[in-house]
Design a protein around this motif. Structure first.
Motif, short mmCIF file in Angstrom:
data_model
loop_
_atom_site.label_atom_id
_atom_site.label_comp_id
_atom_site.label_asym_id
_atom_site.label_seq_id
_atom_site.Cartn_x
_atom_site.Cartn_y
_atom_site.Cartn_z
N PHE A 116 0.64 -1.22 -0.14
CA PHE A 116 -0.05 -0.02 0.05
C PHE A 116 0.76 1.31 0.07
CE2 PHE A 116 -2.38 3.39 2.18
CZ PHE A 116 -3.52 3.34 1.47
N PHE A 117 1.85 1.37 0.77
CA PHE A 117 2.64 2.53 0.93
C PHE A 117 3.45 2.55 -0.32
CE2 PHE A 117 6.63 4.43 2.10
CZ PHE A 117 6.13 5.52 3.15
N ALA A 118 3.98 1.58 -0.76
CA ALA A 118 4.85 1.71 -2.31
C ALA A 118 3.86 2.17 -3.39
CB ALA A 118 5.38 0.13 -2.90
N LYS A 119 2.62 1.71 -3.23
CA LYS A 119 1.84 2.42 -4.36
C LYS A 119 1.30 3.88 -4.21
CE LYS A 119 -2.85 1.72 -6.25
NZ LYS A 119 -4.16 1.02 -6.26
N ALA A 120 1.53 4.16 -2.80
CA ALA A 120 0.82 5.64 -2.38
C ALA A 120 2.03 6.45 -2.83
CB ALA A 120 0.62 5.48 -0.93
N ILE A 121 3.28 6.07 -2.90
CA ILE A 121 4.34 6.82 -3.15
C ILE A 121 4.89 6.99 -4.67
CG2 ILE A 121 5.09 6.98 -0.56
CD1 ILE A 121 7.65 5.33 -1.51
N PRO A 134 10.20 -3.38 -9.05
CA PRO A 134 9.69 -4.57 -8.59
C PRO A 134 10.07 -5.12 -7.39
CG PRO A 134 10.58 -4.57 -10.86
CD PRO A 134 11.10 -3.21 -10.12
N VAL A 135 11.25 -4.73 -6.75
CA VAL A 135 12.02 -5.17 -5.52
C VAL A 135 10.70 -4.93 -4.21
CG1 VAL A 135 14.21 -5.62 -6.00
CG2 VAL A 135 13.59 -3.68 -4.83
N TYR A 136 10.08 -3.61 -4.62
CA TYR A 136 9.04 -2.93 -3.42
C TYR A 136 7.79 -3.54 -3.56
CZ TYR A 136 12.99 -0.06 -2.25
OH TYR A 136 14.30 0.48 -1.96
N ILE A 137 7.44 -4.15 -4.82
CA ILE A 137 6.15 -4.62 -4.96
C ILE A 137 5.65 -5.76 -5.44
CG2 ILE A 137 5.22 -2.12 -5.63
CD1 ILE A 137 5.57 -2.83 -8.35
N ASP A 138 6.73 -6.75 -5.45
CA ASP A 138 6.60 -8.06 -5.95
C ASP A 138 7.76 -9.12 -5.28
OD1 ASP A 138 7.35 -10.48 -7.40
OD2 ASP A 138 6.61 -9.65 -9.21
N LEU A 139 7.04 -9.91 -4.53
CA LEU A 139 7.57 -10.85 -3.53
C LEU A 139 8.95 -11.66 -4.44
CD1 LEU A 139 8.42 -11.76 -0.53
CD2 LEU A 139 6.49 -13.38 -1.00
N ALA A 140 8.46 -12.17 -5.52
CA ALA A 140 9.57 -12.98 -6.20
C ALA A 140 10.77 -12.06 -6.80
CB ALA A 140 8.75 -13.59 -7.35
N ALA A 141 10.31 -10.77 -7.17
CA ALA A 141 11.32 -10.06 -7.62
C ALA A 141 12.36 -9.49 -6.19
CB ALA A 141 10.76 -8.63 -8.12
N ALA A 142 11.65 -9.42 -5.29
CA ALA A 142 12.52 -9.06 -4.10
C ALA A 142 13.54 -9.98 -3.64
CB ALA A 142 11.63 -8.81 -2.75
N ARG A 143 12.77 -11.53 -3.64
CA ARG A 143 13.72 -12.76 -3.46
C ARG A 143 14.82 -12.83 -4.37
NH1 ARG A 143 9.03 -16.09 -0.29
NH2 ARG A 143 9.25 -15.13 1.63
N ALA A 144 14.45 -12.67 -5.74
CA ALA A 144 15.47 -12.79 -6.57
C ALA A 144 16.55 -11.62 -6.45
CB ALA A 144 14.73 -12.57 -8.06
N ALA A 145 16.31 -10.79 -6.07
CA ALA A 145 17.32 -9.61 -5.72
C ALA A 145 18.14 -9.88 -4.51
CB ALA A 145 16.66 -8.23 -5.53
N PRO A 187 12.41 3.46 1.55
CA PRO A 187 13.40 4.35 2.38
C PRO A 187 12.40 5.28 3.32
CG PRO A 187 14.12 4.36 0.10
CD PRO A 187 12.88 3.59 0.06
N THR A 188 11.44 5.82 2.98
CA THR A 188 10.88 6.42 4.12
C THR A 188 9.73 5.95 5.10
OG1 THR A 188 9.00 7.23 2.53
CG2 THR A 188 11.04 8.78 2.38
N PHE A 189 9.69 4.62 4.72
CA PHE A 189 8.49 3.90 5.46
C PHE A 189 8.76 4.04 6.77
CE2 PHE A 189 6.77 0.10 7.47
CZ PHE A 189 5.39 0.18 7.03
N LEU A 190 9.75 3.77 7.34
CA LEU A 190 10.11 3.78 8.79
C LEU A 190 9.57 4.79 9.69
CD1 LEU A 190 13.52 2.13 9.08
CD2 LEU A 190 11.42 1.10 9.57
N PHE A 191 9.42 6.03 8.99
CA PHE A 191 8.46 7.26 9.62
C PHE A 191 7.40 6.89 10.31
CE2 PHE A 191 6.22 11.25 9.00
CZ PHE A 191 6.80 12.01 10.09
#
Length: 146
Positions: free
Chosen positions: A25-30, A35-46, A55-59
């Motif tokens: 939701f956050f990735a879409k909002a910003i 793909p690493v932020y919106i696709d689990l397979a891409a994140a794991r492949a990376a 980057p700004t999510f921890l706020f």
């Protein structure tokens, strides 16, 4: 006028378990399109164990807990006159979906400008992982205009 006695004041720790749906939701909002932020397979492949937090999510960890609003009430910052002045991040490691982080914050400084027409509250936060490891440091400046 904000009382400078609050310099050094610590907020109660805030805890957040990072939820994958919330990250999406956050990735879409910003407008994040990597793909690493919106696709689990891409994140794991990376090489990520799950979706990494943008980057700004921890706020959001501290905002969700209500600690910032509690700080405003405690030191007398009128919310209706509050502006978000500045935000800075220093990262020590990535936070990913499924991680639980704890945010420890304190008031770093209070000062005014323009003869008191603008008051500033500088807040410093440390984000720690479940074993107490440093994840990030956040610095934010709240501005009250009179």
């Amino acid at each position: 006028m904000l009382d400078r006695k609050f310099i050094g004041h610590a907020l109660p720790p805030s805890q957040l378990t990072i939820d994958r749906a919330r990250l999406l939701f956050f990735a879409k909002a910003i407008g994040e399109t990597s793909p690493v932020y919106i696709d689990l397979a891409a994140a794991r492949a990376a090489g990520y164990r799950d979706l990494p937090a943008p980057p700004t999510f921890l706020f959001a960890a501290e905002m969700d807990s209500g600690a910032t609003m509690q700080l405003c009430r405690r030191i007398g910052l009128p919310v209706e006159k509050l502006l978000h002045g500045e935000q800075a991040f220093t990262y020590h490691q990535l936070a990913c979906a499924g991680d639980t982080v704890t945010v420890h914050s304190h008031v770093e400084d209070i000062f005014d400008r323009k003869g008191g027409a603008l008051e500033f509250c500088v807040k410093h936060s440390k984000v720690l992982g479940p074993q107490g490891e440093r994840v990030a440091e956040l610095r934010s400046v709240l501005v009250c205009r009179h």
